[in-house]
Design a protein around this motif. Structure first.
Motif, PDB file in Angstrom:
ATOM      1  N   CYS A 178       0.811  -1.218   0.000  1.00 34.36           N
ATOM      2  CA  CYS A 178       0.000   0.000   0.000  1.00 34.36           C
ATOM      3  C   CYS A 178       0.846   1.270   0.000  1.00 34.36           C
ATOM      4  O   CYS A 178       0.341   2.327  -0.320  1.00 34.36           O
ATOM      5  N   HIS A 179       2.125   1.215   0.308  1.00 36.47           N
ATOM      6  CA  HIS A 179       2.956   2.416   0.348  1.00 36.47           C
ATOM      7  C   HIS A 179       3.382   2.788  -1.065  1.00 36.47           C
ATOM      8  O   HIS A 179       3.926   1.967  -1.806  1.00 36.47           O
ATOM      9  N   ILE A 180       3.142   4.022  -1.459  1.00 43.23           N
ATOM     10  CA  ILE A 180       3.403   4.451  -2.833  1.00 43.23           C
ATOM     11  C   ILE A 180       4.879   4.323  -3.209  1.00 43.23           C
ATOM     12  O   ILE A 180       5.217   4.008  -4.350  1.00 43.23           O
ATOM     13  N   GLY A 181       5.780   4.524  -2.262  1.00 47.79           N
ATOM     14  CA  GLY A 181       7.205   4.395  -2.545  1.00 47.79           C
ATOM     15  C   GLY A 181       7.583   2.977  -2.943  1.00 47.79           C
ATOM     16  O   GLY A 181       8.346   2.761  -3.890  1.00 47.79           O
ATOM     17  N   VAL A 182       7.053   1.999  -2.237  1.00 45.77           N
ATOM     18  CA  VAL A 182       7.312   0.596  -2.562  1.00 45.77           C
ATOM     19  C   VAL A 182       6.672   0.253  -3.901  1.00 45.77           C
ATOM     20  O   VAL A 182       7.271  -0.445  -4.731  1.00 45.77           O
TER      21      VAL A 182
END
Length: 58
Positions: A5-9
């Motif tokens: 869910c983390h945009i960076g990942v």
């Protein structure tokens, strides 16, 4: 199966799947409420071209 869910990942995974090296604009756009599918095999990674829009259930 993995859900992230983390945009960076998500950017790192999609960059790897599309071959983008973070030079210049991204060849994809990450939006909320979307399911981004990646195929991971011994031949390599591939991103499905169209993310699936997730609709809220009432």
């Amino acid at each position: 199966t993995v859900a992230v869910c983390h945009i960076g990942v998500m950017r790192v995974l999609l960059a790897h799947a599309t071959g983008w090296d973070f030079a210049g604009p991204a060849p994809f756009q990450i939006k909320r409420n979307r399911l981004y599918l990646l195929d991971i095999s011994p031949k390599g990674w591939a991103a499905h071209p169209d993310p699936i829009r997730l609709e809220p259930r009432l």
